[in-house]
Design a protein around this motif. Structure first.
Motif, PDB file in Angstrom:
ATOM      1  N   GLU A 189     -57.149  10.551  19.931  1.00  0.00           N
ATOM      2  CA  GLU A 189     -56.196  10.892  18.871  1.00  0.00           C
ATOM      3  C   GLU A 189     -56.881  10.893  17.511  1.00  0.00           C
ATOM      4  O   GLU A 189     -56.659  11.784  16.687  1.00  0.00           O
ATOM      5  N   GLU A 190     -57.720   9.908  17.265  1.00  0.00           N
ATOM      6  CA  GLU A 190     -58.434   9.844  15.991  1.00  0.00           C
ATOM      7  C   GLU A 190     -59.387  11.024  15.853  1.00  0.00           C
ATOM      8  O   GLU A 190     -59.542  11.596  14.766  1.00  0.00           O
ATOM      9  N   ARG A 191     -60.012  11.410  16.950  1.00  0.00           N
ATOM     10  CA  ARG A 191     -60.921  12.564  16.920  1.00  0.00           C
ATOM     11  C   ARG A 191     -60.142  13.846  16.579  1.00  0.00           C
ATOM     12  O   ARG A 191     -60.612  14.672  15.789  1.00  0.00           O
ATOM     13  N   ARG A 192     -58.963  13.976  17.161  1.00  0.00           N
ATOM     14  CA  ARG A 192     -58.151  15.157  16.878  1.00  0.00           C
ATOM     15  C   ARG A 192     -57.704  15.185  15.425  1.00  0.00           C
ATOM     16  O   ARG A 192     -57.711  16.232  14.771  1.00  0.00           O
ATOM     17  N   ARG A 193     -57.331  14.042  14.892  1.00  0.00           N
ATOM     18  CA  ARG A 193     -56.914  13.971  13.488  1.00  0.00           C
ATOM     19  C   ARG A 193     -58.059  14.304  12.551  1.00  0.00           C
ATOM     20  O   ARG A 193     -57.874  14.980  11.541  1.00  0.00           O
ATOM     21  N   ARG A 194     -59.262  13.821  12.873  1.00  0.00           N
ATOM     22  CA  ARG A 194     -60.414  14.073  12.004  1.00  0.00           C
ATOM     23  C   ARG A 194     -60.750  15.561  11.915  1.00  0.00           C
ATOM     24  O   ARG A 194     -61.209  16.038  10.888  1.00  0.00           O
ATOM     25  N   ARG A 195     -60.497  16.271  12.983  1.00  0.00           N
ATOM     26  CA  ARG A 195     -60.826  17.701  12.949  1.00  0.00           C
ATOM     27  C   ARG A 195     -59.695  18.538  12.333  1.00  0.00           C
ATOM     28  O   ARG A 195     -59.823  19.753  12.196  1.00  0.00           O
TER      29      ARG A 195
ATOM     30  N   TYR B  63     -44.434  15.576  -4.625  1.00  0.00           N
ATOM     31  CA  TYR B  63     -45.694  15.802  -3.919  1.00  0.00           C
ATOM     32  C   TYR B  63     -46.259  17.167  -4.286  1.00  0.00           C
ATOM     33  O   TYR B  63     -45.561  18.175  -4.254  1.00  0.00           O
ATOM     34  N   ASP B  64     -47.549  17.170  -4.634  1.00  0.00           N
ATOM     35  CA  ASP B  64     -48.261  18.398  -4.973  1.00  0.00           C
ATOM     36  C   ASP B  64     -49.106  18.812  -3.770  1.00  0.00           C
ATOM     37  O   ASP B  64     -50.139  18.195  -3.485  1.00  0.00           O
ATOM     38  N   LEU B  65     -48.653  19.826  -3.042  1.00  0.00           N
ATOM     39  CA  LEU B  65     -49.383  20.315  -1.878  1.00  0.00           C
ATOM     40  C   LEU B  65     -50.489  21.247  -2.359  1.00  0.00           C
ATOM     41  O   LEU B  65     -50.245  22.414  -2.654  1.00  0.00           O
ATOM     42  N   LYS B  66     -51.707  20.726  -2.404  1.00  0.00           N
ATOM     43  CA  LYS B  66     -52.821  21.511  -2.943  1.00  0.00           C
ATOM     44  C   LYS B  66     -53.330  22.519  -1.925  1.00  0.00           C
ATOM     45  O   LYS B  66     -53.569  23.678  -2.246  1.00  0.00           O
ATOM     46  N   THR B  67     -53.534  22.072  -0.694  1.00  0.00           N
ATOM     47  CA  THR B  67     -54.019  22.970   0.352  1.00  0.00           C
ATOM     48  C   THR B  67     -53.077  22.873   1.549  1.00  0.00           C
ATOM     49  O   THR B  67     -52.602  21.790   1.884  1.00  0.00           O
ATOM     50  N   ALA B  68     -52.823  24.021   2.190  1.00  0.00           N
ATOM     51  CA  ALA B  68     -51.899  24.050   3.323  1.00  0.00           C
ATOM     52  C   ALA B  68     -52.645  24.228   4.633  1.00  0.00           C
ATOM     53  O   ALA B  68     -52.120  24.797   5.585  1.00  0.00           O
ATOM     54  N   ASP B  69     -53.876  23.707   4.688  1.00  0.00           N
ATOM     55  CA  ASP B  69     -54.585  23.671   5.965  1.00  0.00           C
ATOM     56  C   ASP B  69     -54.156  22.416   6.725  1.00  0.00           C
ATOM     57  O   ASP B  69     -53.296  21.662   6.266  1.00  0.00           O
ATOM     58  N   GLY B  70     -54.768  22.178   7.893  1.00  0.00           N
ATOM     59  CA  GLY B  70     -54.380  21.024   8.698  1.00  0.00           C
ATOM     60  C   GLY B  70     -54.475  19.704   7.941  1.00  0.00           C
ATOM     61  O   GLY B  70     -53.504  18.942   7.876  1.00  0.00           O
TER      62      GLY B  70
ATOM     63  N   ASP C  34     -50.408  33.982  25.093  1.00  0.00           N
ATOM     64  CA  ASP C  34     -51.098  35.248  24.833  1.00  0.00           C
ATOM     65  C   ASP C  34     -52.318  35.334  25.730  1.00  0.00           C
ATOM     66  O   ASP C  34     -52.921  34.308  26.062  1.00  0.00           O
ATOM     67  N   GLY C  35     -52.669  36.554  26.101  1.00  0.00           N
ATOM     68  CA  GLY C  35     -53.877  36.753  26.891  1.00  0.00           C
ATOM     69  C   GLY C  35     -55.136  36.715  26.056  1.00  0.00           C
ATOM     70  O   GLY C  35     -56.248  36.664  26.600  1.00  0.00           O
ATOM     71  N   GLU C  36     -54.971  36.725  24.727  1.00  0.00           N
ATOM     72  CA  GLU C  36     -56.114  36.657  23.814  1.00  0.00           C
ATOM     73  C   GLU C  36     -56.194  35.258  23.215  1.00  0.00           C
ATOM     74  O   GLU C  36     -55.180  34.688  22.822  1.00  0.00           O
ATOM     75  N   ASN C  37     -57.386  34.724  23.111  1.00  0.00           N
ATOM     76  CA  ASN C  37     -57.569  33.390  22.540  1.00  0.00           C
ATOM     77  C   ASN C  37     -57.544  33.472  21.020  1.00  0.00           C
ATOM     78  O   ASN C  37     -58.506  33.927  20.391  1.00  0.00           O
ATOM     79  N   LEU C  38     -56.458  33.024  20.426  1.00  0.00           N
ATOM     80  CA  LEU C  38     -56.297  33.047  18.976  1.00  0.00           C
ATOM     81  C   LEU C  38     -56.379  31.653  18.369  1.00  0.00           C
ATOM     82  O   LEU C  38     -56.118  31.474  17.185  1.00  0.00           O
ATOM     83  N   GLY C  39     -56.734  30.645  19.178  1.00  0.00           N
ATOM     84  CA  GLY C  39     -56.845  29.281  18.676  1.00  0.00           C
ATOM     85  C   GLY C  39     -55.496  28.614  18.506  1.00  0.00           C
ATOM     86  O   GLY C  39     -54.441  29.227  18.670  1.00  0.00           O
ATOM     87  N   HIS C  40     -55.540  27.333  18.167  1.00  0.00           N
ATOM     88  CA  HIS C  40     -54.317  26.541  18.012  1.00  0.00           C
ATOM     89  C   HIS C  40     -54.399  25.761  16.707  1.00  0.00           C
ATOM     90  O   HIS C  40     -55.109  24.767  16.603  1.00  0.00           O
ATOM     91  N   PHE C  41     -53.668  26.247  15.690  1.00  0.00           N
ATOM     92  CA  PHE C  41     -53.722  25.658  14.358  1.00  0.00           C
ATOM     93  C   PHE C  41     -53.247  24.206  14.361  1.00  0.00           C
ATOM     94  O   PHE C  41     -53.890  23.331  13.782  1.00  0.00           O
ATOM     95  N   GLY C  42     -52.103  23.932  14.988  1.00  0.00           N
ATOM     96  CA  GLY C  42     -51.528  22.591  14.944  1.00  0.00           C
ATOM     97  C   GLY C  42     -52.415  21.532  15.542  1.00  0.00           C
ATOM     98  O   GLY C  42     -52.428  20.387  15.091  1.00  0.00           O
ATOM     99  N   LEU C  43     -53.176  21.897  16.563  1.00  0.00           N
ATOM    100  CA  LEU C  43     -54.097  20.962  17.209  1.00  0.00           C
ATOM    101  C   LEU C  43     -55.513  21.068  16.661  1.00  0.00           C
ATOM    102  O   LEU C  43     -56.371  20.277  17.034  1.00  0.00           O
ATOM    103  N   ALA C  44     -55.741  22.050  15.782  1.00  0.00           N
ATOM    104  CA  ALA C  44     -57.090  22.347  15.286  1.00  0.00           C
ATOM    105  C   ALA C  44     -58.045  22.537  16.465  1.00  0.00           C
ATOM    106  O   ALA C  44     -59.172  22.045  16.469  1.00  0.00           O
TER     107      ALA C  44
ATOM    108  N   GLY D 183     -56.106  18.175  13.195  1.00  0.00           N
ATOM    109  CA  GLY D 183     -54.873  18.296  13.970  1.00  0.00           C
ATOM    110  C   GLY D 183     -53.720  17.579  13.294  1.00  0.00           C
ATOM    111  O   GLY D 183     -53.917  16.569  12.607  1.00  0.00           O
ATOM    112  N   LEU D 184     -52.522  18.098  13.470  1.00  0.00           N
ATOM    113  CA  LEU D 184     -51.343  17.524  12.833  1.00  0.00           C
ATOM    114  C   LEU D 184     -50.677  16.498  13.733  1.00  0.00           C
ATOM    115  O   LEU D 184     -50.606  16.661  14.950  1.00  0.00           O
ATOM    116  N   ASP D 185     -50.163  15.438  13.103  1.00  0.00           N
ATOM    117  CA  ASP D 185     -49.423  14.409  13.823  1.00  0.00           C
ATOM    118  C   ASP D 185     -47.989  14.451  13.330  1.00  0.00           C
ATOM    119  O   ASP D 185     -47.627  13.814  12.353  1.00  0.00           O
TER     120      ASP D 185
END
Length: 676
Positions: free
Chosen positions: A340-346, A428-435, A468-478, A348-350
């Motif tokens: 879980e910590e590894r996923r958060r560091r990369r 709250y000031d949301l500066k970046t909307a990445d993971g 999807d049949g195409e690998n587009l990645g998973h944003f929420g899990l990074a 991933g959203l909790d």
């Protein structure tokens, strides 16, 4: 004369005369009264722009034709007028009455029914539909539930040919099926599920190798061995796409003899499995992996509750009973924290969402509503399932083979800008909307009254996960690679992934690869559509159960928090995750002005915003519509017009999980709270 700009899109009715065109490209268009032509809500239409405001960019359009009808079946309540039978649709976005054609006798006025549309009417003729099904008295919750299932093409009963095939499948593992399989029956393998679960499609094991590395086994029921392509079982599973869970019931993807029987990893019996065995270093990185067809024998059927007590050291008697697996459980919990910590560091959203669990009595009546919370054992199973899903997806991608990926694309700039505007008034000031940026927002809100509202706002800012049949990645899990591998009993995409892996493991890719490759995009689209239908049905049915429970709490006071703000009132969530509407007319000190950008109601002497705590009183609850109304303590219920059903509908809380969880990860499974 200037040629009018032409558009195609979806017509969205409001039930108040006007509507909107949702075009395939560009901004929405306003459709004024009597400009919708013969279009009904949801129809695909052609239209022309009739007016455009240069200052605001707002466009007005007129529907010129209907390209595709959306409402082939309509559900409502039977009425009689002038000796003729009519259906009044449940949705107020549809025409008020549809004439019913039927030869059936003894039909009762007031029954909920479904009609198949044969004519959508015109200026001089009413719409007409043929009676297809009746569900019972419209004033009963059971008829509403049956109609919701029917309207989403969800059927409880299996066709005769499916049941005949099911009866021909032995309920024990045959000796011939063991040939070529890795025998893991001497390993300590356990299942961990909810106390009421009966279908166990995943089991886990953990040990260390000679180098001190973790060896995690995720063992999944080999449903593909029993459900062969093109058979009645397979075709029915494809049509269903997923199991559907609500309250104390399930509409399964596979018949019970499979889901609870030979495909279920029941304790102390041999079962066929497909195992993903991961070798992990101390940081949780995958150093090696193996995917194999196996035979296992689960040593214990564990429950989340017992495992949580064991890990917390709360029950000495349990510790004695399970002393043979307690050290492994403790190691599992430690590894899960690393993963879980590894996923958060990369990145991933909790996302901790508040989810209701409806408790029913022996007659199926709701008697309690609890807030479902994740314990340590739920988290460890979630972490292990995620690890296996990622591993399998990467394995297939690197092998150059097709896969039904679970994809979750990054949110649009428009959605993240809207989220930034919403959280700004909260401080709250949301500066970046990445993971990492979104996770900082979630961490900031943790423990505050607005935590639930912020989590919901973040969820709504995200894209909807899909197949999807195409690998587009998973944003929420990074995660650069992700698929669903761990629940083939209840999800068709997992079954497809198993078939692809099996063809590779059996050396049959040259023979079966072309067929499987062609099947992937069809399965991805069908599974995405059926998942949406299941989620909609589950959500609507749950509302009915919650309303029935709250109908016995009229006059009771609750402390809650504002989870939604609209121009017609406030959505308030109280204990157990029950949400109801506090109408704006019931708020003293008005008039109230709605700020759509900041989601607030502002009055002369006060302001209501997301996350604010409120004490409310239950004023009304309707098990048929699922509507729950609150008032402030001592207030008077609003007797005037109630908001229409569609107005009261909240955007769905996207959930996913091996159990109930988040839609950006793994589809919902109401089996004891497991997420993703």
């Amino acid at each position: 004369m200037k040629e009018l700009q032409k558009l195609t899109g979806t017509y969205q009715a409001t039930g108040r005369g006007f509507g909107f065109l949702i075009p395939e490209e560009g901004e929405d268009c306003f459709i004024p009264p009597r400009a919708q032509g013969s279009a009904w809500n949801g129809d695909k239409v052609s239209a022309v722009i009739t007016e455009e405001d240069p200052a605001t960019g707002r466009r007005t359009a007129r529907v010129t034709g209907v390209l595709e009808r959306a409402n082939k079946t309509v559900i409502g309540v039977l009425e009689k007028h002038d000796r003729a039978l009519w259906l009044r649709p449940d949705s107020q976005r549809l025409p008020s009455l549809i004439q019913v054609a039927t030869k059936r006798r003894n039909l009762r006025v007031g029954e909920r029914a479904a009609v198949s549309m044969t004519s959508f009417g015109g200026d001089r003729h009413p719409p007409v539909g043929t009676l297809r099904e009746t569900f019972g008295p419209a004033d009963q919750r059971e008829s509403a539930v049956a109609a919701i299932l029917y309207g989403n093409d969800i059927h409880r009963d299996f066709p005769l040919e499916v049941m005949e095939q099911t009866r021909s499948i032995p309920q024990f593992v045959q000796t011939a099926a063991l040939e070529g399989r890795l025998d893991l029956r001497d390993k300590t393998i356990i299942t961990i599920d909810g106390a009421s679960s009966k279908d166990f499609d995943d089991a886990v094991s953990l040990e260390k190798d000679g180098q001190g590395r973790w060896v995690l086994g995720v063992h999944i029921a080999d449903v593909s061995h029993y459900v062969q392509p093109g058979t009645p079982l397979d075709l029915e599973a494809y049509e269903r796409g997923t199991s559907v869970y609500f309250a104390d019931q399930v509409v399964p993807m596979l018949p019970e003899a499979l889901s609870n029987g030979i495909c279920s990893l029941n304790p102390q019996v041999d079962r066929l499995a497909l195992s993903c065995i991961l070798t992990l270093d101390r940081e949780g990185a995958v150093a090696d992996h193996r995917i194999a067809k196996t035979v296992i024998r689960s040593a214990e059927r564990m429950t989340y509750g017992d495992c949580n007590k064991l890990l917390a050291g709360e029950d000495p008697a349990l510790a004695v009973k399970y002393d043979h697996i307690l050290p492994m459980l403790q190691d599992m919990a430690a590894l899960a924290r690393v993963l879980e910590e590894r996923r958060r560091r990369r990145g991933g959203l909790d996302l901790e969402t508040q989810e209701s669990q409806v408790v029913c009595d022996d007659q199926g009546e709701p008697v309690a509503v609890l807030l479902r919370r994740q314990g340590e054992s739920e988290k460890l199973i979630e972490a292990f399932m995620l690890a296996a899903n990622e591993c399998v997806a990467e394995h297939l991608a690197r092998a150059g083979k097709p896969c039904v990926y679970r994809v979750h694309e990054k949110p649009s700039t428009e959605k993240t800008d809207a989220l930034r505007t919403l959280v700004a008034p909260l401080g709250y000031d949301l500066k970046t909307a990445d993971g990492p940026g979104l996770q900082k927002l979630l961490d900031w809100a943790k423990g505050k009254p607005e935590e639930g509202a912020v989590s919901m706002m973040v969820l709504r800012s995200l894209m909807k996960a899909r197949y999807d049949g195409e690998n587009l990645g998973h944003f929420g899990l990074a995660a650069p690679y992700y698929c669903h591998f761990t629940s083939p009993i209840r999800r068709y995409p997992d079954l497809m992934v198993h078939r692809i892996l099996t063809a590779l493991l059996d050396g049959k890719w040259n023979k079966e690869g072309k067929r499987l490759t062609a099947a992937v995009p069809r399965a991805a689209l069908q599974s995405s559509q059926r998942e949406l239908a299941a989620q909609q049905a589950e959500r609507e049915i749950e509302k009915r159960y919650l309303a029935e429970y709250m109908s016995h709490q009229l006059g009771e006071k609750f402390t809650g928090a504002i989870t939604g703000v609209t121009r017609f009132g406030l959505f308030v969530m109280v204990a157990g995750g029950v949400e109801g509407l506090l109408p704006a007319e019931a708020l003293p000190g008005g008039p109230w002005e709605y700020d759509e950008a900041r989601l607030t109601l502002q009055g002369p002497n006060g302001r209501y915003a997301l996350g604010m705590e409120l004490e409310v009183e239950c004023a009304a609850a309707d098990p048929v519509s699922g509507q729950i109304d609150f008032i402030l303590p001592g207030g008077v219920p609003v007797p005037a017009r109630k908001p229409k059903q569609e107005e009261r509908s909240r955007p769905p809380r996207r959930k996913e999980g091996k159990g109930r969880g988040r839609s950006m990860h793994v589809p919902k499974r109401r089996k004891g709270g497991r997420k993703r």
